[in-house]
Enzyme design. Structure first.
Site, PDB file in Angstrom:
ATOM      1  N   HIS A  36       0.887  -1.128   0.114  1.00  0.00           N
ATOM      2  CA  HIS A  36      -0.039  -0.071  -0.063  1.00  0.00           C
ATOM      3  C   HIS A  36       0.759   1.176  -0.142  1.00  0.00           C
ATOM      4  CE1 HIS A  36      -4.306  -1.615   0.331  1.00  0.00           C
ATOM      5  NE2 HIS A  36      -3.213  -2.684   0.793  1.00  0.00           N
ATOM      6  N   THR A  37       2.252   1.234  -0.655  1.00  0.00           N
ATOM      7  CA  THR A  37       3.015   2.124  -0.590  1.00  0.00           C
ATOM      8  C   THR A  37       2.896   2.729  -1.948  1.00  0.00           C
ATOM      9  OG1 THR A  37       4.657   0.629  -1.089  1.00  0.00           O
ATOM     10  CG2 THR A  37       4.724   1.607   1.238  1.00  0.00           C
ATOM     11  N   ALA A 133      -6.043 -14.717  -5.412  1.00  0.00           N
ATOM     12  CA  ALA A 133      -4.944 -15.014  -4.143  1.00  0.00           C
ATOM     13  C   ALA A 133      -4.002 -13.855  -3.980  1.00  0.00           C
ATOM     14  CB  ALA A 133      -4.127 -16.198  -4.611  1.00  0.00           C
ATOM     15  N   LEU A 135      -2.127 -12.636  -6.213  1.00  0.00           N
ATOM     16  CA  LEU A 135      -0.922 -12.903  -6.823  1.00  0.00           C
ATOM     17  C   LEU A 135      -0.883 -12.360  -8.270  1.00  0.00           C
ATOM     18  CD1 LEU A 135      -0.330 -16.534  -5.709  1.00  0.00           C
ATOM     19  CD2 LEU A 135       0.636 -14.601  -5.062  1.00  0.00           C
ATOM     20  N   SER A 136      -1.773 -11.082  -8.356  1.00  0.00           N
ATOM     21  CA  SER A 136      -1.772 -10.374  -9.408  1.00  0.00           C
ATOM     22  C   SER A 136      -2.356 -11.080 -10.783  1.00  0.00           C
ATOM     23  CB  SER A 136      -0.533  -9.672  -9.695  1.00  0.00           C
ATOM     24  OG  SER A 136      -0.415  -8.744  -8.898  1.00  0.00           O
ATOM     25  N   ASP A 182       1.662  -3.898  -9.426  1.00  0.00           N
ATOM     26  CA  ASP A 182       1.739  -5.210  -9.892  1.00  0.00           C
ATOM     27  C   ASP A 182       2.021  -5.058 -11.339  1.00  0.00           C
ATOM     28  OD1 ASP A 182       0.601  -5.626  -7.552  1.00  0.00           O
ATOM     29  OD2 ASP A 182      -1.432  -5.499  -8.350  1.00  0.00           O
ATOM     30  N   TYR A 234     -10.024  -1.584   0.258  1.00  0.00           N
ATOM     31  CA  TYR A 234      -8.795  -1.133  -0.506  1.00  0.00           C
ATOM     32  C   TYR A 234      -9.012   0.446  -0.808  1.00  0.00           C
ATOM     33  CZ  TYR A 234      -5.259  -0.751  -3.914  1.00  0.00           C
ATOM     34  OH  TYR A 234      -3.609  -0.392  -4.435  1.00  0.00           O
TER      35      TYR A 234
HETATM   36  C1  GLA Z   1      -2.906  -4.489  -4.665  1.00  0.00           C
HETATM   37  C2  GLA Z   1      -2.648  -3.219  -5.825  1.00  0.00           C
HETATM   38  C3  GLA Z   1      -1.436  -2.903  -6.000  1.00  0.00           C
HETATM   39  C4  GLA Z   1      -0.865  -2.234  -4.463  1.00  0.00           C
HETATM   40  C5  GLA Z   1      -1.063  -3.623  -3.669  1.00  0.00           C
HETATM   41  C6  GLA Z   1      -1.019  -3.404  -2.201  1.00  0.00           C
HETATM   42  O1  GLA Z   1      -1.987  -5.628  -5.306  1.00  0.00           O
HETATM   43  O2  GLA Z   1      -2.997  -3.916  -7.397  1.00  0.00           O
HETATM   44  O3  GLA Z   1      -1.408  -1.515  -6.652  1.00  0.00           O
HETATM   45  O4  GLA Z   1      -1.445  -1.236  -4.001  1.00  0.00           O
HETATM   46  O5  GLA Z   1      -2.491  -4.103  -3.508  1.00  0.00           O
HETATM   47  O6  GLA Z   1       0.456  -2.985  -1.904  1.00  0.00           O
END
Ligand code: GLA
Length: 392
Positions: A36-37, A133, A135-136, A182, A234
């Site tokens: 979340h940075t 999960a 994992l994008s 991601d 989120y």
């Molecule tokens: C998800 C979002 C990212 C990021 C993370 C938290 O994966 O897609 O952009 O904000 O959460 O770090």
């Protein structure tokens, strides 16, 4: 066993009756630290994983775009010049087409907005990135589609421009208010390295992870509690961060340092302060992790990883009991470090473990889940893998 690459090609042939022009793929990611940075203009340290999404793509002459995938019954087809009637989607709203189809169609739309044009296309998608999960899997669809269309439409965009195209699709076609981490990890990942990314400038540097040389492994513990970032927590966390930055009178929390925290505490309510403290300390932990990795190697980062989890659990409040159980049990069973990874509210945790303790840690976590009455976790090791590319 059918690979996802074969599955994408087979689906394409079934859909069109001919072979694709090519197959492109992009990976999912694990974030080592820096959560979340990204949307606070801060620092992140993710790496691409071996699980990938494949897009078999071919051209068609009628100016239409059709997307099909092995995880949906029906293909979705629209005219390319109608994409701008479907998008943008308001944040938090349902996308104008089924959610899975909004990712690749949104990429085509965002490429058009960036000036790319081309003939119609058919796209068949298959993937082995676990969905929901953390994992994008979404960035992997975006990366595979963007790489294919960039080449077939001769758009000549570089990898970070394609990452921004993917994020635009996710933010404005799907309606999920995510950052850039991601997509950058999926486009720019390299074997055996993590990607140290400054999300303000998009400067990216590889940091060697040397997992096998050091006898270490990274375990992914997927809790199988699904999450979605287009709704709920989120966006709320993001809004708290923006509020915190406004109170501190800075453009983003990147501009607040650990030394500023006592002043921040006086200026804001407790919840906003704790959200801010997570982001500010997490940015510092990413910098410290990069320094430790470069100077001493991965064995030196355990405490930083654990501190990151504690901060997400107590200050940012995005963990869940399953994630906490995975982390605590892995640490008790001998992991060097463990933390939840990704956006939170479900998804996966990671653990840094000695190769010789992979089984012991996995067994302990599986047993702890059973004892708590949780759904059995899906546990596997990952090694940092290559980013998006053309496969055939
Ligand atoms: C998800 C979002 C990212 C990021 C993370 C938290 O994966 O897609 O952009 O904000 O959460 O770090």
């Amino acid at each position: 066993m059918t690979t996802p690459q074969d599955a994408a090609r087979t689906l394409f042939e079934k859909l069109t009756g001919h072979a694709p022009a090519g197959v492109w793929s992009a990976p999912g990611r694990v974030n080592l630290i820096g959560e979340h940075t990204d949307y606070n203009d801060g620092f992140v340290l993710p790496f691409a994983i071996p699980h990938r999404t494949y897009a078999a793509v071919g051209m068609r002459e009628d100016g239409r775009i059709r997307v099909a995938s092995t995880f949906a019954e029906e293909a979705v087809e629209v005219a390319l010049d109608e994409l701008n009637t479907l998008f943008p989607t308001a944040t938090g709203a349902e996308p104008a087409v089924q959610e899975w189809a909004a990712y690749p169609l949104g990429v085509a739309w965002a490429l058009q907005l960036a000036g790319a044009t081309g003939v119609g296309v058919d796209i068949a998608i298959a993937s082995d990135v676990p969905v929901g999960a953390g994992l994008s899997s979404s960035a992997a669809i975006e990366g595979a589609t963007a790489s294919a269309l960039n080449e077939l439409w001769d758009a000549q965009l570089d990898r970070s421009a394609l990452a921004r195209i993917g994020r635009r699709s996710e933010n404005e076609a799907v309606g999920a208010p995510t950052g850039i981490m991601d997509q950058m990890a999926s486009m720019l990942g390299e074997t055996d390295a993590a990607l140290f990314l400054d999300c303000r400038t998009l400067d990216a540097n590889l940091v060697p992870l040397s997992m096998s040389e050091t006898g270490l492994a990274i375990l992914v513990m997927d809790t199988r509690v699904k999450h979605a970032h287009s709704t709920g927590g989120y966006g709320e966390r993001r809004a708290s961060c923006e509020r915190g930055a406004a109170i501190m009178r800075v453009p983003s929390l990147r501009d607040v340092s650990v030394d500023d925290l006592p002043r921040a505490k006086e200026l804001m309510d407790d919840v906003t302060f704790r959200r801010v403290r997570h982001v500010v300390t997490e940015n510092q932990r990413v910098l410290d992790t990069v320094t430790a990795l470069r100077a001493q190697g991965p064995r030196a980062i355990g405490a930083l990883i654990v501190a990151s989890h504690v901060s997400m659990r107590d200050d940012f409040e995005i963990s869940i009991p399953e994630l906490d159980t995975a982390v605590e049990t892995a640490l008790t069973a001998g992991a060097i470090g463990a933390r939840m990874t990704g956006g939170g509210f479900g998804g996966a945790a990671i653990a840094l473990v000695e190769q010789g303790s992979v089984q012991q840690v996995s067994d302990a976590v599986t047993a702890a889940f059973a004892a708590s009455g949780f759904t059995a976790p899906h546990i596997f090791t990952v090694t940092p893998a290559a980013g998006a590319h053309r496969d055939s």
